[in-house]
Design a protein around this motif. Structure first.
Motif: not given
Length: 200
Positions: A43-46, A158-160, A170-172
């Protein structure tokens, strides 16, 4: 040799273009793991959300063994959601996260940004200039890396990237619950957890 490779990837960030990198292929809902390849997802947080307009955003990575550079979208075009899921095919190997490419929507079109990514350093800073001037020492430059094996499914976290100093969590469990039914031929629940780690 490690110093030469590090500097190469610092300065090549400013010169990556369509001739220098390959696009990863997105995994479709009916796909499975192919021989000679692996799957990565997360997941990517832009950075911008609604200010990003309809422009896509990309992450560029390099295979540290072959030197090949790859790109994959972490925010699709014409979507402004703050968080987006990504899932791609990738060749087995050891990878370095090179930089974050994004566009800010302006009245005249868009302003492009390419930010090199290093552990603990603000990606919005002019790192190449600071390295040349000796303000940042070469030993302080630590890239995020991850390794994938053939025919494996890999959760990258999750990429912040909403702030200049990036991080990974890790939010798998939560992500798997949301996307597992979309990919019936991929056993996402058994995916390896390979959160990118900072290494010299």
């Amino acid at each position: 040799m490690k110093k030469i490779i590090t500097l190469f990837f610092v300065f090549i960030s400013g010169y990556c273009n369509a001739q220098l990198y390959k696009k990863l292929i997105e995994v479709k809902s009916k796909d499975s793991v192919n021989s000679g390849e692996a799957i990565i997802y997360g997941n990517f947080v832009q950075r911008l959300a609604f200010l990003s307009g309809g422009f896509p955003q990309e992450i560029r990575i390099a295979n540290s063994e072959t030197g090949e550079i790859y790109s994959f979208n972490v925010k699709p075009a014409f979507k402004s959601a703050k968080e987006n899921t990504f899932i791609y095919y990738i060749k087995p190997g050891k990878y370095i996260i090179l930089h974050y490419w994004w566009t800010q929507s302006k009245w005249y079109g868009g302003k492009f940004y390419t930010e090199p990514i290093f552990y603990g350093l603000d990606s919005r800073d002019s790192l190449a200039t600071k390295v040349k001037a000796g303000i940042i020492k070469e030993n302080d430059l630590r890239r995020f890396m991850f390794t994938v094996e053939e025919r494996s499914i890999n959760y990258l976290g999750t990429w912040h990237f909403d702030k200049g100093i990036v991080s990974f969590t890790d939010d798998k469990k939560n992500l798997d619950e949301r996307i597992s039914t979309k990919y019936p031929f991929i056993n996402i629940s058994k995916a390896k957890i390979i959160i990118p780690q900072a290494k010299n």
